[in-house]
Motif scaffolding. Structure first.
Motif, PDB file in Angstrom:
ATOM      1  N   ILE A   5       0.839  -1.204   0.000  1.00 32.33           N
ATOM      2  CA  ILE A   5       0.000   0.000   0.000  1.00 32.33           C
ATOM      3  C   ILE A   5       0.868   1.247   0.000  1.00 32.33           C
ATOM      4  N   LYS A   6       1.889   1.249   0.838  1.00 31.88           N
ATOM      5  CA  LYS A   6       2.790   2.404   0.891  1.00 31.88           C
ATOM      6  C   LYS A   6       3.499   2.601  -0.444  1.00 31.88           C
ATOM      7  N   LEU A   7       3.849   1.508  -1.101  1.00 37.43           N
ATOM      8  CA  LEU A   7       4.499   1.598  -2.404  1.00 37.43           C
ATOM      9  C   LEU A   7       3.555   2.190  -3.448  1.00 37.43           C
ATOM     10  N   VAL A   8       2.317   1.683  -3.483  1.00 35.71           N
ATOM     11  CA  VAL A   8       1.335   2.167  -4.460  1.00 35.71           C
ATOM     12  C   VAL A   8       1.036   3.653  -4.248  1.00 35.71           C
ATOM     13  N   LEU A   9       1.013   4.078  -2.996  1.00 34.66           N
ATOM     14  CA  LEU A   9       0.667   5.466  -2.680  1.00 34.66           C
ATOM     15  C   LEU A   9       1.898   6.353  -2.479  1.00 34.66           C
ATOM     16  N   LEU A  45       1.169  11.908   2.238  1.00 37.95           N
ATOM     17  CA  LEU A  45       0.235  10.833   2.560  1.00 37.95           C
ATOM     18  C   LEU A  45      -0.012  10.767   4.069  1.00 37.95           C
ATOM     19  N   ASP A  46      -1.283  10.712   4.444  1.00 41.35           N
ATOM     20  CA  ASP A  46      -1.661  10.592   5.847  1.00 41.35           C
ATOM     21  C   ASP A  46      -1.389   9.148   6.290  1.00 41.35           C
ATOM     22  N   PRO A  47      -0.481   8.955   7.242  1.00 40.12           N
ATOM     23  CA  PRO A  47      -0.145   7.573   7.634  1.00 40.12           C
ATOM     24  C   PRO A  47      -1.303   6.809   8.265  1.00 40.12           C
ATOM     25  N   PRO A  55      -6.288   1.042   7.794  1.00 43.34           N
ATOM     26  CA  PRO A  55      -7.634   0.770   7.277  1.00 43.34           C
ATOM     27  C   PRO A  55      -7.623   0.163   5.870  1.00 43.34           C
ATOM     28  N   THR A  56      -6.641   0.557   5.056  1.00 39.48           N
ATOM     29  CA  THR A  56      -6.541  -0.016   3.715  1.00 39.48           C
ATOM     30  C   THR A  56      -6.142  -1.478   3.786  1.00 39.48           C
ATOM     31  N   LEU A  74      -6.667  11.062   1.779  1.00 38.75           N
ATOM     32  CA  LEU A  74      -5.314  10.563   1.578  1.00 38.75           C
ATOM     33  C   LEU A  74      -4.256  11.554   2.054  1.00 38.75           C
ATOM     34  N   ASP A  75      -4.542  12.849   1.912  1.00 39.81           N
ATOM     35  CA  ASP A  75      -3.496  13.821   2.228  1.00 39.81           C
ATOM     36  C   ASP A  75      -4.011  15.172   2.714  1.00 39.81           C
TER      37      ASP A  75
END
Length: 325
Positions: A204-208, A214-216, A221-222, A301-302
């Motif tokens: 998920i971190k890679l995709v976003l 980005l809000d950690p 939740p994802t 997201l941000d």
């Protein structure tokens, strides 16, 4: 009714999470402020999410609202039915016949789900500030139409998908998958669900990773959304959105116009600027705004904090709210 309580602290700005059954389906309720309401609570801020209807996405947004009103008013978010991972002691569905009969995972069922939640958990005399995001705005309009006695002070419509969803740029891309190839999409979701949570989190971190701020808080939740059933329920609801969210409900808007604040994105592929221009023309006296800040449709997201600060300023500017604040 079964309730799972994951709270440690009820006061201040600490979140409290309940898992309950509503309309026979698992529902997550994220709460800031009092965990139970009584007649002394004059106002409840209730967030109705977009799709996926995962309340954890709105943590920063809710926390900011609660803080900016001096922790005086409860701010809750109620998930869509079946859009959360049940705790180990609960199942996705409590009453299968009730869930099927009401099509609780479908769009109409989700509207009835929110009305049932209010009837069960919110005193009738409590006034409501409803905040909808995306399809949550459509749900709010339906709630106000189906129960005109709801004590709605204001309804904030953030990036509202209330019309012509399948005709929008994003709708044209998503409609074939959601309506005709949904079961094909289940396979990659199922495969992802088999991965350990740590690997899901890394993916998920890679995709976003392209989102600079980005809000950690949205990562976990994802991860839950990739459990399989949650994503399947979200896709099922999405398919119905493409088929059922057609013409804007001008009658409901006209009846409640003084309570509504609409906020459209300047580059939103779900509700393009043309939709803003059309509703602005049809309701020239409505409070209908166009984003000047570059916020994305998925603002959580941000920009959860920034959007919450903006919402607070809108409400504070309304003289009718001085009594409550």
């Amino acid at each position: 009714m079964s309730v799972y309580n994951s709270s440690v602290v009820d006061t201040g700005n600490e979140p409290h999470t309940d898992f309950i059954y509503c309309c026979g389906a698992i529902t997550e309720v994220l709460k800031y402020g009092p965990c139970q309401l009584h007649s002394g609570h004059k106002v409840l801020f209730l967030i109705i999410p977009g799709n996926p209807g995962v309340v954890g996405f709105y943590t920063t947004f809710i926390k900011t609202l609660h803080k900016m009103f001096g922790y005086r008013h409860p701010v809750w978010a109620v998930s869509h039915a079946g859009h959360c991972v049940p705790p180990d002691s609960m199942d996705m569905v409590e009453d299968a016949s009730l869930a099927v009969e009401g099509d609780v995972f479908g769009l109409n069922g989700q509207v009835e789900h929110k009305l049932a939640f209010l009837r069960k958990h919110v005193p009738r005399e409590t006034s409501l500030v409803l905040v909808g995001h995306s399809i949550g705005c459509y749900i709010i309009l339906e709630m106000m139409k189906r129960d005109p006695d709801l004590k709605v002070l204001k309804a904030i419509m953030l990036f509202p998908t209330i019309e012509r969803m399948a005709q929008s740029p994003q709708g044209k891309v998503m409609t074939p998958m959601l309506c005709h190839m949904r079961y094909v999409a289940y396979l990659p979701v199922f495969l992802l669900s088999l991965l350990p949570d740590s690997l899901k989190s890394s993916l998920i971190k890679l995709v976003l990773s392209g989102i600079h701020y980005l809000d950690p808080t949205i990562v976990q939740p994802t991860v839950g959304l990739l459990s399989g059933d949650c994503a399947a329920n979200a896709m099922y609801m999405g398919g119905q959105e493409m088929r059922k969210v057609l013409e804007r409900d001008n009658t409901a808007i006209e009846k409640n116009l003084e309570k509504l604040i609409f906020y459209y994105g300047a580059s939103d592929h779900w509700c393009p600027v043309q939709y803003y221009q059309d509703i602005k023309q049809d309701f020239p006296h409505g409070d209908i705004k166009l984003c000047k800040n570059g916020f994305r449709h998925a603002f959580v997201l941000d920009a959860g904090r920034e959007v919450a600060e903006m919402v607070v300023e809108w409400i504070r500017g309304d003289m009718s709210f001085l009594f409550f604040f």
